[in-house]
Write an enzyme that holds these catalytic residues in place. Structure first.
Site, PDB file in Angstrom:
ATOM      1  N   ASP A   1       8.485   7.624  13.042  1.00 44.62           N
ATOM      2  CA  ASP A   1       9.599   6.717  13.949  1.00 44.62           C
ATOM      3  C   ASP A   1      10.722   6.342  13.773  1.00 44.62           C
ATOM      4  O   ASP A   1      11.709   6.699  14.461  1.00 44.62           O
ATOM      5  CB  ASP A   1       8.590   5.452  14.456  1.00 44.62           C
TER       6      ASP A   1
ATOM      7  N   ASP B   1       1.169   5.280   1.011  1.00 37.77           N
ATOM      8  CA  ASP B   1       0.557   6.476   1.910  1.00 37.77           C
ATOM      9  C   ASP B   1       1.112   7.603   1.211  1.00 37.77           C
ATOM     10  O   ASP B   1       2.304   7.676   0.700  1.00 37.77           O
ATOM     11  CB  ASP B   1       1.136   6.075   3.372  1.00 37.77           C
TER      12      ASP B   1
ATOM     13  N   ASP C   1       0.955  -1.225   0.119  1.00 38.64           N
ATOM     14  CA  ASP C   1      -0.047  -0.207   0.052  1.00 38.64           C
ATOM     15  C   ASP C   1       0.978   1.277  -0.048  1.00 38.64           C
ATOM     16  O   ASP C   1       2.091   1.263   0.425  1.00 38.64           O
ATOM     17  CB  ASP C   1      -1.017   0.157   1.153  1.00 38.64           C
TER      18      ASP C   1
HETATM   19  P1  ATP Z   1       3.759  -1.227   6.934  1.00 37.21           P
HETATM   20  O1  ATP Z   1       2.320  -0.536   6.414  1.00 37.21           O
HETATM   21  O2  ATP Z   1       4.375  -1.962   5.810  1.00 37.21           O
HETATM   22  O3  ATP Z   1       3.513  -1.803   8.141  1.00 37.21           O
HETATM   23  P2  ATP Z   1       4.715   1.524   7.051  1.00 37.21           P
HETATM   24  O4  ATP Z   1       5.945   2.209   7.288  1.00 37.21           O
HETATM   25  O5  ATP Z   1       3.863   2.211   5.757  1.00 37.21           O
HETATM   26  O6  ATP Z   1       4.827  -0.273   7.182  1.00 37.21           O
HETATM   27  P3  ATP Z   1       2.064   2.692   8.504  1.00 37.21           P
HETATM   28  O7  ATP Z   1       1.743   2.258   9.741  1.00 37.21           O
HETATM   29  O8  ATP Z   1       1.424   2.532   7.127  1.00 37.21           O
HETATM   30  O9  ATP Z   1       3.594   1.804   8.422  1.00 37.21           O
HETATM   31  O10 ATP Z   1       2.700   4.157   8.519  1.00 37.21           O
HETATM   32  C1  ATP Z   1       3.038   4.868   7.699  1.00 37.21           C
HETATM   33  C2  ATP Z   1       4.155   5.885   8.126  1.00 37.21           C
HETATM   34  O11 ATP Z   1       3.688   6.808   9.315  1.00 37.21           O
HETATM   35  C3  ATP Z   1       5.454   5.109   8.659  1.00 37.21           C
HETATM   36  O12 ATP Z   1       6.336   4.630   7.642  1.00 37.21           O
HETATM   37  C4  ATP Z   1       5.806   6.111   9.480  1.00 37.21           C
HETATM   38  O13 ATP Z   1       6.665   7.258   8.916  1.00 37.21           O
HETATM   39  C5  ATP Z   1       4.551   6.937   9.945  1.00 37.21           C
HETATM   40  N1  ATP Z   1       4.104   6.257  11.334  1.00 37.21           N
HETATM   41  C6  ATP Z   1       3.115   5.428  11.364  1.00 37.21           C
HETATM   42  N2  ATP Z   1       2.794   4.942  12.638  1.00 37.21           N
HETATM   43  C7  ATP Z   1       3.641   5.732  13.398  1.00 37.21           C
HETATM   44  C8  ATP Z   1       4.006   5.700  14.803  1.00 37.21           C
HETATM   45  N3  ATP Z   1       3.154   5.070  15.587  1.00 37.21           N
HETATM   46  N4  ATP Z   1       4.884   6.651  15.327  1.00 37.21           N
HETATM   47  C9  ATP Z   1       5.596   7.278  14.439  1.00 37.21           C
HETATM   48  N5  ATP Z   1       5.530   7.227  12.921  1.00 37.21           N
HETATM   49  C10 ATP Z   1       4.533   6.454  12.484  1.00 37.21           C
HETATM   50 MG    MG Z   2       1.982   1.576   5.226  1.00 38.30          MG
END
Ligand code: ATP
Ligand code: MG
Length: 427
Positions: A134, A70, A68
């Site tokens: 994060d 973002d 996905d």
């Molecule tokens: P995946 O979807 O593969 O688990 P992702 O990195 O895309 O990984 P998401 O939960 O979709 O994770 O979040 C998108 C982005 O938002 C992250 O890459 C990070 O930069 C930020 N993010 C998400 N959750 C947090 C959090 N709890 N604290 C800080 N930053 C966050």
């Molecule tokens: Mg994501």
């Protein structure tokens, strides 16, 4: 390599970010979702700085095709909503926009500031937004139009060095949002990158903070893990660092007491995806959480009766607490395990949908998720012995016709965005 500058108070240029060209970051545009590109282009055409962000950029740089995408933008949620007909503002406190394209959903968020800390919701600039993310590997911004990666915090170098480095200071990163501990372990296991000693030490020390996290946020994390290609490795690492008992207390306890169960459980997780690496078969990923448990508890000689199926379903539901999985996914998962025994259960007549567990349905953003009292065990994490298979269903009383109608109407409203599903609509 180029640099992005801003001007200091004394008028001198200050280096803000490193900008990587296609030759340097190596992202093939063919791996980038066309609709994600269209959304970025449309927002930019409306005058708003917009990028693909987070895990998608990390995965693209690692040569993977992201699941996905973002998107982060300068535009406010109401503005984004006006630009895309098929979109909806979601979240109460942490407002962001879901843009629908065919059967895909793109999460478009507005740059946030550090006002109110790294979990606050005030809008801000891209420079502030990056400091709330994060880990450096999750903090890269990709402009698909110009094919440039903008790096404010040295994320590209950390990817080169294969390390997970936190952006938020270590003394607050997990106290502000304990779910980041799970995320750190997940990214380490999924990428094969190292978690520095200081991060691992903090995780071991702060693990009990996870008791504060709502079931819906824990559910979101575990669902992501089982759908990932590295589910077994992630769960193994979570267990090693003492975190899995907060996600799946029943399985974690059984795995610690019974090495045979642990072996089967991890083997199931390793096979959670189809041979082609996908997870197209409904319930397949979910079945990896419950197969070993069902194998040990269901009386298969009772066959494909609805009673047998139902008590297995309810047993599985209790087994995965405090996770509250989507009903349909768990239903598919239990049926899958039955099918492996040659048992095909007819569609259930009884209403499997039971009342939501506490915390179901809240937005899963740090700072706004429903919380438990600190120090209390996770919600619903009752010892298995207290909830025998076949016990009275959790709130599964038959529904009246009026209630059914109301719920159907509500579900219909919830599943179709304004303007209906379809392509990204113009303003
Ligand atoms: P995946 O979807 O593969 O688990 P992702 O990195 O895309 O990984 P998401 O939960 O979709 O994770 O979040 C998108 C982005 O938002 C992250 O890459 C990070 O930069 C930020 N993010 C998400 N959750 C947090 C959090 N709890 N604290 C800080 N930053 C966050
Ligand atoms: Mg994501």
């Amino acid at each position: 390599m180029r640099f992005r500058y801003s001007t200091a108070k004394d008028g001198k240029p200050v280096k803000k970010a490193v900008v990587y060209t296609p030759e340097e970051h190596g992202i093939p545009l063919s791996n980038v979702d066309d609709d994600a590109i269209r959304i970025v282009e449309r927002l930019k055409a409306s005058g708003f700085d917009t990028y693909i962000v987070g895990g998608a950029v990390r995965d693209l740089i690692l040569g993977k095709k992201p699941k996905d995408f973002d998107i982060a933008s300068e535009a406010s949620p109401p503005r984004i909503k006006r630009i895309f007909r098929n979109s909806r503002i979601i979240g109460n406190r942490f407002r962001l926009v879901h843009v629908y394209a065919g059967n895909k959903i793109f999460e478009v968020s507005t740059f946030r500031s550090l006002k109110g800390g790294n979990t606050g919701n005030a809008f801000g600039t891209i420079e502030e937004d990056v400091l709330r993310r994060d880990f450096t590997v999750n903090s890269l911004f990709y402009d698909p139009q110009r094919q440039l990666v903008v790096d404010f915090v040295g994320g590209m170098k950390d990817i080169g060095k294969k390390r997970i480095r936190s952006i938020i200071p270590l003394d607050t990163i997990f106290t502000d949002d304990p779910v980041r501990m799970i995320r750190a372990v997940k990214y380490g296991a999924a990428t094969g990158f190292k978690l520095p000693f200081s991060l691992r030490w903090r995780i071991r020390r702060d693990s009990s903070l996870l008791t504060q996290i709502s079931p819906s946020r824990l559910t979101e994390e575990i669902v992501k893990i089982i759908h990932s290609a590295q589910a077994a490795r992630i769960v193994g690492d979570l267990e090693t660092l003492g975190l899995y008992s907060y996600l799946q207390p029943n399985a974690s306890k059984l795995a610690r007491e019974n090495s045979g169960f642990r072996e089967r459980y991890l083997r199931d997780l390793a096979a959670a995806r189809d041979a082609d690496g996908g997870d197209q078969q409904p319930g397949r990923a979910m079945s990896s959480l419950i197969r070993a448990f069902l194998e040990d508890t269901v009386d298969w000689s009772l066959g494909d009766s609805q009673e047998n199926y139902y008590s297995a379903f309810m047993g599985a539901r209790r087994f995965v607490l405090p996770m509250n999985p989507p009903r349909l996914e768990l239903d598919h998962a239990v049926r899958l395990v039955f099918a492996e025994h040659g048992l095909t259960v007819k569609r259930a007549r009884f209403p499997i949908r039971s009342r939501p567990l506490r915390g179901e349905g809240d937005r899963s953003r740090p700072g706004e998720a429903g919380k438990q009292e600190p120090g209390k065990p996770p919600l619903g994490a009752a010892p298995l012995g207290e909830a025998p298979l076949g016990e009275a269903p959790l709130g599964a009383a038959p529904l009246g016709e009026a209630t059914k109608k109301r719920r159907r109407r509500k579900r219909r409203r919830a599943s179709v965005p304004e303007g209906g599903p379809g392509d990204i609509g113009e303003e």
